[in-house]
Design a protein around this motif. Structure first.
Motif, PDB file in Angstrom:
ATOM      1  N   LEU B 121       0.836  -1.195   0.000  1.00 50.80           N
ATOM      2  CA  LEU B 121       0.000   0.000   0.000  1.00 50.80           C
ATOM      3  C   LEU B 121       0.872   1.247   0.000  1.00 50.80           C
ATOM      4  O   LEU B 121       1.757   1.393   0.830  1.00 50.80           O
ATOM      5  N   ARG B 122       0.627   2.140  -0.967  1.00 54.60           N
ATOM      6  CA  ARG B 122       1.332   3.425  -0.940  1.00 54.60           C
ATOM      7  C   ARG B 122       0.388   4.474  -0.378  1.00 54.60           C
ATOM      8  O   ARG B 122      -0.843   4.318  -0.437  1.00 54.60           O
ATOM      9  N   GLY B 123       0.935   5.562   0.158  1.00 56.72           N
ATOM     10  CA  GLY B 123       0.107   6.640   0.687  1.00 56.72           C
ATOM     11  C   GLY B 123       1.011   7.668   1.339  1.00 56.72           C
ATOM     12  O   GLY B 123       1.913   7.324   2.094  1.00 56.72           O
ATOM     13  N   GLY B 124       0.789   8.934   1.044  1.00 61.36           N
ATOM     14  CA  GLY B 124       1.683   9.979   1.527  1.00 61.36           C
ATOM     15  C   GLY B 124       1.129  10.705   2.739  1.00 61.36           C
ATOM     16  O   GLY B 124       0.006  11.210   2.707  1.00 61.36           O
ATOM     17  N   ALA B 125       1.924  10.753   3.786  1.00 61.12           N
ATOM     18  CA  ALA B 125       1.559  11.549   4.960  1.00 61.12           C
ATOM     19  C   ALA B 125       2.311  12.879   4.936  1.00 61.12           C
ATOM     20  O   ALA B 125       1.842  13.876   5.484  1.00 61.12           O
ATOM     21  N   TYR B 126       3.460  12.884   4.308  1.00 59.85           N
ATOM     22  CA  TYR B 126       4.245  14.114   4.129  1.00 59.85           C
ATOM     23  C   TYR B 126       4.329  14.366   2.630  1.00 59.85           C
ATOM     24  O   TYR B 126       4.875  13.558   1.891  1.00 59.85           O
ATOM     25  N   LYS B 127       3.754  15.451   2.151  1.00 59.58           N
ATOM     26  CA  LYS B 127       3.666  15.699   0.723  1.00 59.58           C
ATOM     27  C   LYS B 127       4.510  16.896   0.314  1.00 59.58           C
ATOM     28  O   LYS B 127       4.221  18.015   0.748  1.00 59.58           O
ATOM     29  N   PRO B 128       5.535  16.695  -0.485  1.00 50.33           N
ATOM     30  CA  PRO B 128       6.280  17.862  -0.998  1.00 50.33           C
ATOM     31  C   PRO B 128       5.475  18.486  -2.132  1.00 50.33           C
ATOM     32  O   PRO B 128       5.230  17.839  -3.141  1.00 50.33           O
ATOM     33  N   ARG B 129       5.039  19.702  -1.983  1.00 50.22           N
ATOM     34  CA  ARG B 129       4.200  20.333  -2.990  1.00 50.22           C
ATOM     35  C   ARG B 129       4.864  21.590  -3.532  1.00 50.22           C
ATOM     36  O   ARG B 129       5.426  22.383  -2.764  1.00 50.22           O
ATOM     37  N   THR B 130       4.777  21.790  -4.829  1.00 53.20           N
ATOM     38  CA  THR B 130       5.411  22.951  -5.464  1.00 53.20           C
ATOM     39  C   THR B 130       4.918  24.267  -4.853  1.00 53.20           C
ATOM     40  O   THR B 130       5.679  25.209  -4.702  1.00 53.20           O
ATOM     41  N   SER B 131       3.647  24.302  -4.492  1.00 54.03           N
ATOM     42  CA  SER B 131       3.084  25.534  -3.942  1.00 54.03           C
ATOM     43  C   SER B 131       2.915  25.443  -2.433  1.00 54.03           C
ATOM     44  O   SER B 131       2.400  24.450  -1.923  1.00 54.03           O
ATOM     45  N   PRO B 132       3.323  26.475  -1.708  1.00 49.43           N
ATOM     46  CA  PRO B 132       3.120  26.459  -0.254  1.00 49.43           C
ATOM     47  C   PRO B 132       1.636  26.553   0.103  1.00 49.43           C
ATOM     48  O   PRO B 132       1.278  26.366   1.258  1.00 49.43           O
ATOM     49  N   TYR B 133       0.811  26.859  -0.889  1.00 48.32           N
ATOM     50  CA  TYR B 133      -0.615  26.998  -0.624  1.00 48.32           C
ATOM     51  C   TYR B 133      -1.359  25.688  -0.857  1.00 48.32           C
ATOM     52  O   TYR B 133      -2.571  25.623  -0.697  1.00 48.32           O
ATOM     53  N   ALA B 134      -0.656  24.639  -1.286  1.00 51.72           N
ATOM     54  CA  ALA B 134      -1.294  23.349  -1.539  1.00 51.72           C
ATOM     55  C   ALA B 134      -1.259  22.489  -0.272  1.00 51.72           C
ATOM     56  O   ALA B 134      -0.454  22.721   0.627  1.00 51.72           O
ATOM     57  N   PHE B 135      -2.112  21.492  -0.227  1.00 47.37           N
ATOM     58  CA  PHE B 135      -2.205  20.554   0.903  1.00 47.37           C
ATOM     59  C   PHE B 135      -0.863  19.848   1.135  1.00 47.37           C
ATOM     60  O   PHE B 135      -0.297  19.283   0.210  1.00 47.37           O
ATOM     61  N   GLN B 136      -0.357  19.915   2.363  1.00 43.71           N
ATOM     62  CA  GLN B 136       0.995  19.435   2.631  1.00 43.71           C
ATOM     63  C   GLN B 136       1.030  18.065   3.319  1.00 43.71           C
ATOM     64  O   GLN B 136       2.093  17.597   3.706  1.00 43.71           O
ATOM     65  N   GLY B 137      -0.116  17.457   3.501  1.00 42.71           N
ATOM     66  CA  GLY B 137      -0.134  16.138   4.143  1.00 42.71           C
ATOM     67  C   GLY B 137      -0.483  16.226   5.621  1.00 42.71           C
ATOM     68  O   GLY B 137      -0.381  17.291   6.230  1.00 42.71           O
ATOM     69  N   LEU B 138      -0.879  15.075   6.184  1.00 38.19           N
ATOM     70  CA  LEU B 138      -1.357  15.045   7.572  1.00 38.19           C
ATOM     71  C   LEU B 138      -0.227  14.815   8.567  1.00 38.19           C
ATOM     72  O   LEU B 138      -0.457  14.871   9.771  1.00 38.19           O
ATOM     73  N   GLY B 139       0.981  14.508   8.101  1.00 36.18           N
ATOM     74  CA  GLY B 139       2.082  14.244   9.027  1.00 36.18           C
ATOM     75  C   GLY B 139       1.844  12.965   9.811  1.00 36.18           C
ATOM     76  O   GLY B 139       1.291  12.000   9.279  1.00 36.18           O
ATOM     77  N   GLU B 140       2.236  12.987  11.122  1.00 34.72           N
ATOM     78  CA  GLU B 140       2.151  11.752  11.909  1.00 34.72           C
ATOM     79  C   GLU B 140       0.728  11.198  11.979  1.00 34.72           C
ATOM     80  O   GLU B 140       0.537   9.979  12.001  1.00 34.72           O
ATOM     81  N   ALA B 141      -0.268  12.071  11.970  1.00 30.38           N
ATOM     82  CA  ALA B 141      -1.654  11.582  11.971  1.00 30.38           C
ATOM     83  C   ALA B 141      -1.892  10.698  10.747  1.00 30.38           C
ATOM     84  O   ALA B 141      -2.590   9.679  10.820  1.00 30.38           O
ATOM     85  N   GLY B 142      -1.294  11.069   9.629  1.00 35.13           N
ATOM     86  CA  GLY B 142      -1.405  10.260   8.425  1.00 35.13           C
ATOM     87  C   GLY B 142      -0.713   8.913   8.578  1.00 35.13           C
ATOM     88  O   GLY B 142      -1.211   7.874   8.125  1.00 35.13           O
ATOM     89  N   LEU B 143       0.435   8.920   9.241  1.00 33.81           N
ATOM     90  CA  LEU B 143       1.154   7.661   9.481  1.00 33.81           C
ATOM     91  C   LEU B 143       0.304   6.709  10.324  1.00 33.81           C
ATOM     92  O   LEU B 143       0.268   5.501  10.074  1.00 33.81           O
ATOM     93  N   ARG B 144      -0.384   7.271  11.330  1.00 32.89           N
ATOM     94  CA  ARG B 144      -1.232   6.421  12.191  1.00 32.89           C
ATOM     95  C   ARG B 144      -2.376   5.812  11.388  1.00 32.89           C
ATOM     96  O   ARG B 144      -2.703   4.642  11.550  1.00 32.89           O
ATOM     97  N   ILE B 145      -2.947   6.611  10.482  1.00 31.24           N
ATOM     98  CA  ILE B 145      -4.008   6.065   9.616  1.00 31.24           C
ATOM     99  C   ILE B 145      -3.459   4.909   8.793  1.00 31.24           C
ATOM    100  O   ILE B 145      -4.076   3.844   8.681  1.00 31.24           O
ATOM    101  N   LEU B 146      -2.279   5.107   8.225  1.00 28.84           N
ATOM    102  CA  LEU B 146      -1.667   4.045   7.411  1.00 28.84           C
ATOM    103  C   LEU B 146      -1.472   2.766   8.231  1.00 28.84           C
ATOM    104  O   LEU B 146      -1.744   1.656   7.766  1.00 28.84           O
ATOM    105  N   ALA B 147      -1.005   2.940   9.461  1.00 30.89           N
ATOM    106  CA  ALA B 147      -0.760   1.770  10.310  1.00 30.89           C
ATOM    107  C   ALA B 147      -2.071   1.055  10.595  1.00 30.89           C
ATOM    108  O   ALA B 147      -2.134  -0.187  10.574  1.00 30.89           O
ATOM    109  N   ASP B 148      -3.126   1.806  10.859  1.00 28.95           N
ATOM    110  CA  ASP B 148      -4.437   1.190  11.114  1.00 28.95           C
ATOM    111  C   ASP B 148      -4.914   0.416   9.889  1.00 28.95           C
ATOM    112  O   ASP B 148      -5.437  -0.698  10.011  1.00 28.95           O
ATOM    113  N   VAL B 149      -4.711   1.021   8.717  1.00 28.01           N
ATOM    114  CA  VAL B 149      -5.178   0.376   7.492  1.00 28.01           C
ATOM    115  C   VAL B 149      -4.348  -0.882   7.206  1.00 28.01           C
ATOM    116  O   VAL B 149      -4.868  -1.886   6.729  1.00 28.01           O
TER     117      VAL B 149
END
Lengths: 342, 342, 342, 342
Positions: B121-149
């Motif tokens: 399973l792939r999935g990004g919790a930390y997202k490098p985005r060209t624009s600082p105004y774009a969604f940057q990812g959930l960080g550790e909260a995203g990692l926890r979701i991945l672990a649950d899944v």
């Protein structure tokens, strides 16, 4: 809209944009329908318009950067580094060794740079190298050498930082932080230098469009730091005769789009000592606010990029170039003499 | 040597190389002299041969990487991630959402992926985005979701890390660390993931030559980690019809130069949902050891790269493609079924 | 419009477009005005809208080609060459020597090609070479050899024409005219082959966008010839590990934009014999309507591009690849056997 | 040689080279063997060394062009066109309309050009256009207009030829033949202009390396014509902010490799009027022997490339730039005044 889009498809877009607080104007032709959107583009970007039924393409018209844009800040900015200005009206020479190797080599290079009219000293303590087997820099020991040489010569220091967690340390020594081409989209580093309270020199990524370069600057600006100098250092193309291809057009283009100063690195662009002088002249003539040059007292012994470093006799020529070209560009050479430091 | 080089110039090189423990063989022609050097190339690289009198050019013949090279390790390697193999003989599908947004979206995407035969399973919790105004990812909260899944689906996790100082944290959740295209020359990050004790997926830099890509892998390998999977994801060219240009030749070329597995990301290469299937087939047919695909249950609501995500019906087709093409390539689909996790 | 554009500026555009028989729809936002234009775009192109006061940029939405576009001709076309089809539903192998050197070499290569299932014979009598000191082809003597070999083997001939004034001569021998990458914007030649009454294979220019490639095809089509086969042969990028970078995405992209068949030249893309097989498989899997391959009975003696030519044992493998991949792509191999010539 | 090459493999090469009249020097290292070849490289090129057993790669050290090389002709050349010099010591302005449209427009543009100090008049009667629906030039009628304007203004004419069979006709009107970027590898055309007895301006192909550009010049030189002026006009890169990327480094690089004069076309490089001045200055400062500029009395009505044409007030500024920059580069402006024609 794609040729087969229905009226409902267009209505769907209009409704969606209205819900996002914007306005959509529909232009219906015989074979094509175009919808113009006005409003908060950042919000539109989250709508996935490209996935909507009937949409052929979405073309952004406004610029995606704001703080570094000239639209809301028409006057070009001057960034001061330890008192030395970089910006319109001045022409700033930044010179020094690619890598800090020893106290003697760094001091010797700094004295060469100062004699040639440099306003700032460059020198790398942290070196990002393509090969893990190449010299990686002296780290903090290199920063201390730079600080000593600054004390001796009066030249403020520009030095690269390659990791977000070194920013504080490097900022405690440096007058200006450099972000290199390989980190031009290392957003964590950009945010860290944005928060460091020091002017930043942002090199263009080797395959970054001018827009992406300005977006990278926007990352820094967003953290409250607008003391950013853009540095064109050559882009990657199919041509192999030069290390990179100096995109000299990027100087006037970036200056028109952004209020930030733009300088050029002819040493890394060409990668050859014999190209540094013509490329420096070209950069200045294109309107660059400064140039940053590799110098080395003994290039044949340099641990990094020796083949492109200028030596003593080149620097005299460079000094003459700056003195004769600056007035034609309505600029004053911004030397450390003009702006006594320390 | 340049046409005007003297016999002394050549002798100078011979002496220098001998002093560095190597041997120099001089080939003297009517108009040109060529000197072949053999010995420790790393040491030669510090000699600044290009700056020596009479030298026209220095051409490296041997490869600058060692640990990832096939020269000393002729057999192709298999990397295992949570028990799922990536390498010769198997064909691994990695699928999941570009960005982790919510537990529901991630689980739904993972179930879609698993049903299609994904091994990871792939999935990004930390997202490098060209624009600082774009969604940057959930960080550790995203990692926890991945672990649950992962716990729910049994699929091992591949997720990106963008900062050297997050490596330990991300590694505590992830089965495989991904280094993205924008960090392909973030050497501090490469060294950190090299030391993290987890398999690494290394995307090719968007303007990295295959040699530079392998040098980046060498940075990881040098820290003792040879569990590296190379991922071709499109390079930057003049063509604008696609987001990037998939360099499908890089698959066989990299496999011939290096023993590391090579997979392909057709989603980010083309940047368009309608290209994912043809590019996946092309990648597999070129010999890729796997493909990594963006899927999203509701691409029209995706916070990142919605236009390129596959939906449910696409995945059935993808599944068929893998099942029918794998045998032609003498590979077995490497599903989580074959290799029970959890 | 640019941010500072006035209402009069916008009115000026509206008036101008109306005078040109079109319609202009103005979308006025807080900071930006966008004008959507519908009507005869060819006529708009002569208006120099970019030079009008207040105009920031002009973005074309519709495609600039018509005859080769799929918009007005949604069904994909099949081109027949001496009875051999190239198009949807079939998979055509074109093979032969890069350059015609001798009758023996050409016949031997043709027999190899036919044995491998080739439907058409390729072979160059006029060779565009980067160096004036390289072998330039046999000219008409080469055409005669090709005709003799066709008589003996039954394989229709594809051969390159490099000058508009040779078109008639070459067309008197050839079943299909090839326009090479260096002539992809030689508009006089394109028009001449458009008028020659023979199917044309149009190679993509080495730095041509897909749009420019289709515009080149439009030049041919405009002269009344729609029997055009597009041939992707690699584009020029920064990567030097391959001679060119095969843009495999161009296959599905061009097939979606144009109804013309699209084939791939893996020999010139990679420039290396060991890449021909993986790139052929990738091309077929991406949906190519055929592949064109260099073969040579004795590559070590070839006068042109020997290093990329396939030899006898490779051709058996290629034959198997075509037989096994074609059914997966819902195609039938289009051999000369199926379509007896002569 | 590849790592696994045997002693016999190396011996095979030595024998082969000896048979071709050359000498092969073997350098045997622990892990690699390198063979240096000296002799007639043109002959070696026919040997297919890359296909020999044990050979890993063949790297050419000497340059593949001879007549245009500076190796045998160290002094830089001056080309005279209707008496006007292009070469070291002078700075030549070539200006005029992109396309000849009417006698009035052409004359007006020529007078503007002459007033600005132009030494030569440019103007296209045959226009290679990407779209078959765009204005293609007036053909011979355009040539007659150019001849009339030359009679009136005294300015020698530079005009493009796009087909080998028009060369004689165009040469009967023109003082200098221009070969455009799209024909930079149209070898029949290159040979025809080489035989036409007129100076030639050879634009760089939009994706030509500097070496390929010089090889194209070699095609012209081989026919006995060394009156060739190289013209850098921007290369194709990933950057879309400019029409092309001016490769300003190509000026000093080409001047070091070849004795031919090198000029720059800032109009087609940038494709934007506002970039013509900074790019002209950059070109001159990099050492260009001249610049070629689009001018138009009424760009808003131009049939070709209006957005990049300079207007009257720009030309005054350009004139000042040339007058002030020329002395810094040790050059004299080469105007028609200095060198009375007709």
């Amino acid at each position: 809209m794609s040729p087969g889009a229905t009226r409902q498809d267009a209505d769907g877009i209009v409704t969606l944009i209205a819900a996002a607080g914007g306005e959509a104007f529909v232009s219906r032709g015989v074979s094509r329908t175009i919808i113009g959107l006005v409003g908060d583009v950042t919000r539109f970007a989250t709508l996935n318009l490209k996935s909507m039924p009937g949409v052929a393409d979405v073309v952004r018209i406004s610029t995606p950067y704001k703080l570094v844009s000239r639209e809301n800040h028409p006057e070009r900015s001057t960034v001061r580094v330890g008192g030395v200005p970089i910006g319109p009206g001045t022409l700033t020479l930044i010179a020094g060794p690619c890598a800090v190797e020893t106290p003697e080599q760094t001091l010797e290079a700094a004295l060469m740079a100062r004699a040639a009219g440099a306003g700032l000293l460059r020198g790398g303590a942290y070196k990002p190298r393509t090969s893990p087997y190449a010299f990686q820099g002296l780290g903090e020991a290199g920063l201390r050498i730079l600080a000593d040489v600054r004390a001796e010569t009066g030249l403020p220091i520009v030095t690269e930082v390659v990791d977000a967690h070194d920013v504080e340390l490097v900022a405690s020594y440096a007058d200006m932080l450099q972000v290199g081409t390989r980190n031009a989209q290392n957003f964590g580093l950009l945010q860290a230098v944005g928060a460091a309270g020091r002017p930043v020199m942002l090199k263009r990524g080797m395959s970054a469009t001018i827009e992406e370069w300005l977006m990278a600057a926007e990352y820094i600006a967003q953290r409250g730091n607008l003391d950013i100098v853009l540095c064109e250092r050559g882009i990657r193309t199919f041509e192999t005769a030069t290390r990179n291809t100096l995109d000299v057009s990027a100087v006037p283009v970036a200056q028109r789009l952004s209020h930030l100063p733009v300088i050029v690195d002819p040493s890394h662009s060409g990668g050859r000592r014999d190209l540094v002088m013509p490329l420096s002249r070209a950069a200045i003539a294109a309107g660059a606010d400064g140039v940053i040059i590799d110098v080395h007292p003994h290039p044949e012994r340099a641990l990094c990029d020796g083949p492109q470093a200028l030596v003593r006799e080149d620097l005299e020529e460079l000094s003459t170039v700056i003195d004769t070209f600056a007035p034609l560009m309505n600029r004053l050479p911004a030397t450390a003499d003009l702006t006594p430091v320390a």
